[in-house]
Scaffold this motif. Structure first.
Motif, PDB file in Angstrom:
ATOM      1  N   LEU A   1      -7.049   2.610   2.870  1.00 18.43           N
ATOM      2  CA  LEU A   1      -6.889   1.491   3.035  1.00 18.43           C
ATOM      3  C   LEU A   1      -5.299   1.989   3.923  1.00 18.43           C
ATOM      4  O   LEU A   1      -4.940   1.246   5.207  1.00 18.43           O
ATOM      5  CB  LEU A   1      -6.420   0.652   1.933  1.00 18.43           C
ATOM      6  CG  LEU A   1      -7.942   0.297   1.940  1.00 18.43           C
ATOM      7  CD1 LEU A   1      -7.803  -0.570   0.705  1.00 18.43           C
ATOM      8  CD2 LEU A   1      -8.657  -0.306   2.608  1.00 18.43           C
ATOM      9  N   THR A   2      -4.992   2.639   3.390  1.00 12.84           N
ATOM     10  CA  THR A   2      -2.965   2.827   3.656  1.00 12.84           C
ATOM     11  C   THR A   2      -3.519   3.221   4.923  1.00 12.84           C
ATOM     12  O   THR A   2      -2.234   3.517   5.941  1.00 12.84           O
ATOM     13  CB  THR A   2      -2.584   4.037   2.583  1.00 12.84           C
ATOM     14  OG1 THR A   2      -2.174   3.021   1.568  1.00 12.84           O
ATOM     15  CG2 THR A   2      -0.785   4.032   2.957  1.00 12.84           C
TER      16      THR A   2
ATOM     17  N   LEU B   1       0.145  -1.064   0.189  1.00 12.84           N
ATOM     18  CA  LEU B   1      -0.156   0.521  -0.078  1.00 12.84           C
ATOM     19  C   LEU B   1       0.537   1.147   0.554  1.00 12.84           C
ATOM     20  O   LEU B   1       0.415   2.042  -0.924  1.00 12.84           O
ATOM     21  CB  LEU B   1      -1.001   0.258   1.659  1.00 12.84           C
ATOM     22  CG  LEU B   1      -2.408  -1.188   1.272  1.00 12.84           C
ATOM     23  CD1 LEU B   1      -2.350  -0.651   2.498  1.00 12.84           C
ATOM     24  CD2 LEU B   1      -2.721  -0.375   0.380  1.00 12.84           C
ATOM     25  N   LYS B   2       2.084   1.943   0.506  1.00 16.91           N
ATOM     26  CA  LYS B   2       2.809   2.287   0.840  1.00 16.91           C
ATOM     27  C   LYS B   2       3.351   2.465  -0.194  1.00 16.91           C
ATOM     28  O   LYS B   2       3.632   4.017  -0.513  1.00 16.91           O
ATOM     29  CB  LYS B   2       3.702   2.333   1.855  1.00 16.91           C
ATOM     30  CG  LYS B   2       2.717   2.618   3.671  1.00 16.91           C
ATOM     31  CD  LYS B   2       4.465   2.159   4.458  1.00 16.91           C
ATOM     32  CE  LYS B   2       3.476   2.145   5.931  1.00 16.91           C
ATOM     33  NZ  LYS B   2       4.951   1.412   6.996  1.00 16.91           N
ATOM     34  N   ILE B   3       3.768   2.013  -1.625  1.00 17.53           N
ATOM     35  CA  ILE B   3       4.132   1.864  -2.685  1.00 17.53           C
ATOM     36  C   ILE B   3       3.309   2.635  -3.419  1.00 17.53           C
ATOM     37  O   ILE B   3       3.711   2.998  -4.463  1.00 17.53           O
ATOM     38  CB  ILE B   3       5.021   0.821  -3.310  1.00 17.53           C
ATOM     39  CG1 ILE B   3       6.412   0.175  -2.094  1.00 17.53           C
ATOM     40  CG2 ILE B   3       5.283   1.302  -4.166  1.00 17.53           C
ATOM     41  CD1 ILE B   3       7.535  -0.755  -2.132  1.00 17.53           C
ATOM     42  N   LEU B   4       1.614   2.168  -3.942  1.00 18.08           N
ATOM     43  CA  LEU B   4       1.083   2.044  -4.564  1.00 18.08           C
ATOM     44  C   LEU B   4       0.472   3.257  -4.441  1.00 18.08           C
ATOM     45  O   LEU B   4      -0.144   4.025  -5.804  1.00 18.08           O
ATOM     46  CB  LEU B   4       0.193   0.902  -4.168  1.00 18.08           C
ATOM     47  CG  LEU B   4      -1.529   0.463  -5.144  1.00 18.08           C
ATOM     48  CD1 LEU B   4      -1.008   0.780  -6.766  1.00 18.08           C
ATOM     49  CD2 LEU B   4      -2.356  -0.215  -4.591  1.00 18.08           C
ATOM     50  N   ALA B   5      -0.435   3.829  -2.655  1.00 17.96           N
ATOM     51  CA  ALA B   5      -0.415   4.956  -2.631  1.00 17.96           C
ATOM     52  C   ALA B   5       0.245   6.377  -3.457  1.00 17.96           C
ATOM     53  O   ALA B   5      -0.533   7.036  -4.264  1.00 17.96           O
ATOM     54  CB  ALA B   5      -0.897   5.449  -0.901  1.00 17.96           C
ATOM     55  N   PRO B   6       1.032   6.318  -3.053  1.00 19.23           N
ATOM     56  CA  PRO B   6       1.884   7.665  -3.928  1.00 19.23           C
ATOM     57  C   PRO B   6       2.298   6.832  -5.487  1.00 19.23           C
ATOM     58  O   PRO B   6       2.106   8.404  -6.292  1.00 19.23           O
ATOM     59  CB  PRO B   6       3.463   7.399  -3.450  1.00 19.23           C
ATOM     60  CG  PRO B   6       3.903   6.665  -2.454  1.00 19.23           C
ATOM     61  CD  PRO B   6       2.558   5.829  -2.759  1.00 19.23           C
ATOM     62  N   LEU B   7       2.043   5.781  -6.105  1.00 19.45           N
ATOM     63  CA  LEU B   7       1.882   5.694  -7.154  1.00 19.45           C
ATOM     64  C   LEU B   7       0.756   6.231  -7.905  1.00 19.45           C
ATOM     65  O   LEU B   7       0.792   6.556  -9.383  1.00 19.45           O
ATOM     66  CB  LEU B   7       2.586   4.288  -8.240  1.00 19.45           C
ATOM     67  CG  LEU B   7       4.016   3.895  -8.069  1.00 19.45           C
ATOM     68  CD1 LEU B   7       4.286   2.405  -7.979  1.00 19.45           C
ATOM     69  CD2 LEU B   7       4.625   4.599  -8.617  1.00 19.45           C
ATOM     70  N   LEU B   8      -0.343   6.132  -7.286  1.00 18.45           N
ATOM     71  CA  LEU B   8      -1.619   6.453  -8.361  1.00 18.45           C
ATOM     72  C   LEU B   8      -1.507   7.434  -7.552  1.00 18.45           C
ATOM     73  O   LEU B   8      -3.047   8.583  -8.642  1.00 18.45           O
ATOM     74  CB  LEU B   8      -2.779   4.904  -6.910  1.00 18.45           C
ATOM     75  CG  LEU B   8      -3.389   4.394  -7.330  1.00 18.45           C
ATOM     76  CD1 LEU B   8      -4.123   3.970  -6.225  1.00 18.45           C
ATOM     77  CD2 LEU B   8      -3.669   3.653  -8.549  1.00 18.45           C
ATOM     78  N   VAL B   9      -1.219   8.158  -6.850  1.00 17.96           N
ATOM     79  CA  VAL B   9      -0.980   9.784  -6.450  1.00 17.96           C
ATOM     80  C   VAL B   9      -0.662  10.387  -7.578  1.00 17.96           C
ATOM     81  O   VAL B   9      -0.947  11.507  -8.357  1.00 17.96           O
ATOM     82  CB  VAL B   9      -0.615  10.420  -5.327  1.00 17.96           C
ATOM     83  CG1 VAL B   9      -0.528  11.672  -5.403  1.00 17.96           C
ATOM     84  CG2 VAL B   9      -1.582   9.578  -4.052  1.00 17.96           C
ATOM     85  N   GLY B  10       0.253   9.898  -8.482  1.00 13.26           N
ATOM     86  CA  GLY B  10       1.307  11.097  -9.537  1.00 13.26           C
ATOM     87  C   GLY B  10       0.724  10.097 -10.851  1.00 13.26           C
ATOM     88  O   GLY B  10       0.854  11.233 -11.786  1.00 13.26           O
ATOM     89  N   THR B  11       0.382   9.446 -10.852  1.00 12.14           N
ATOM     90  CA  THR B  11      -0.960   9.292 -11.744  1.00 12.14           C
ATOM     91  C   THR B  11      -1.706   9.472 -12.311  1.00 12.14           C
ATOM     92  O   THR B  11      -1.760  10.219 -13.205  1.00 12.14           O
ATOM     93  CB  THR B  11      -0.938   7.611 -12.419  1.00 12.14           C
ATOM     94  OG1 THR B  11      -0.350   6.616 -11.986  1.00 12.14           O
ATOM     95  CG2 THR B  11      -1.827   7.493 -13.511  1.00 12.14           C
ATOM     96  N   THR B  12      -2.592   9.920 -11.208  1.00 15.56           N
ATOM     97  CA  THR B  12      -3.871  10.404 -11.334  1.00 15.56           C
ATOM     98  C   THR B  12      -3.256  11.906 -11.774  1.00 15.56           C
ATOM     99  O   THR B  12      -4.160  12.728 -12.581  1.00 15.56           O
ATOM    100  CB  THR B  12      -4.830  10.228  -9.113  1.00 15.56           C
ATOM    101  OG1 THR B  12      -4.794   9.651  -9.016  1.00 15.56           O
ATOM    102  CG2 THR B  12      -6.009  11.471  -9.831  1.00 15.56           C
ATOM    103  N   TYR B  13      -2.420  12.279 -11.298  1.00 16.15           N
ATOM    104  CA  TYR B  13      -1.999  14.015 -11.376  1.00 16.15           C
ATOM    105  C   TYR B  13      -1.569  14.337 -13.096  1.00 16.15           C
ATOM    106  O   TYR B  13      -2.153  15.487 -12.953  1.00 16.15           O
ATOM    107  CB  TYR B  13      -1.200  14.447  -9.910  1.00 16.15           C
ATOM    108  CG  TYR B  13      -0.218  15.831 -10.526  1.00 16.15           C
ATOM    109  CD1 TYR B  13      -1.222  17.092 -10.313  1.00 16.15           C
ATOM    110  CD2 TYR B  13       0.858  16.218 -11.748  1.00 16.15           C
ATOM    111  CE1 TYR B  13      -0.117  18.203 -10.360  1.00 16.15           C
ATOM    112  CE2 TYR B  13       1.469  17.139 -11.584  1.00 16.15           C
ATOM    113  CZ  TYR B  13       0.515  18.070 -11.626  1.00 16.15           C
ATOM    114  OH  TYR B  13       1.013  19.803 -11.126  1.00 16.15           O
TER     115      TYR B  13
END
Length: 236
Positions: free
Chosen positions: A52-53, A10-22
């Motif tokens: 979840l994170t 989760l700690k890896i997925l969360a920032p990846l999704l934030v960056g992708t969304t931006y």
């Protein structure tokens, strides 16, 4: 509740999704209407992963063991919702949005600890089925979804909240599962309505003088999903 997803993942997925969304939803540091539906789903998925994170982080730092933290999370949520509705700055709104998700996550974590992995998975399957059916209804029968649809839902929710108080204080929670089932049905109506609203907005987004709006729509749907999920758990 047994961990369904590794906290490290989760700690890896969360920032990846934030960056992708931006990168997908912003152009020149402003929200764009390009790929609106894709961006909406990216926002929604990112919000759920952040939820979840934050839940895992609250365990890690002991927020859930502190009753004062839980009380402050409830009070803070009310304040943030008010600030969120009156703030126009897109970056401040995003910060408030993330803070709100964090506080909601802290408040919900204790509930999930009452259930085991199999129960959680069973409820997730039911939730996914509800989302698919609601999405299909919103797409297939848009003409049936009128403003009165949401008005009926709000009135029903107020009535059910009154029944909840009566059940807790008079009947000591005897009808808790029945009321939770009613709440699931009401928020299912909200999911249908909000899905239709997002589809409609995606078609006229570029004519919106205020620019692309994601957070309001995503927050509405996120709260719908969380309420359906939590009350489905309560019916297990």
């Amino acid at each position: 509740m047994d961990q369904l997803i590794s906290p490290k993942y989760l700690k890896i997925l969360a920032p990846l999704l934030v960056g992708t969304t931006y990168m997908s939803a912003f152009k020149n540091h402003k929200p764009t209407c390009d790929r609106y539906m894709l961006n909406y789903f990216l926002y929604l998925i990112t919000t759920i992963v952040l939820y979840l994170t934050f839940g895992e982080l609250s365990d890690e730092y002991g927020f859930n063991d502190n009753k004062m933290a839980l009380i402050l999370s409830f009070i803070g949520s009310i304040g943030i919702i008010f600030a969120f509705t009156v703030t126009k700055n897109v970056w401040v709104r995003h910060l408030l949005f993330i803070a709100l998700i964090f506080l909601i996550s802290i408040g919900s974590k204790k509930l999930y600890e009452m259930y085991d992995k199999e129960e959680i998975i069973s409820v997730i399957k039911k939730l996914l089925l509800i989302l698919v059916v609601c999405g299909a209804i919103a797409v297939k029968f848009p003409d049936l979804i009128k403003p009165g649809f949401i008005n009926a839902g709000v009135i029903s929710l107020i009535i059910v909240l009154i029944l909840t108080l009566i059940d807790q204080f008079v009947f000591k929670g005897k009808y808790n599962k029945i009321i939770s089932t009613m709440i699931v049905f009401i928020f299912t109506m909200f999911i249908i309505y909000d899905t239709s609203r997002v589809i409609s907005y995606s078609k006229k987004c570029k004519s919106d003088k205020n620019g692309a709006e994601y957070l309001n729509h995503v927050l509405d749907m996120f709260l719908n999903i969380i309420n359906v999920f939590n009350n489905l758990l309560n019916t297990e």
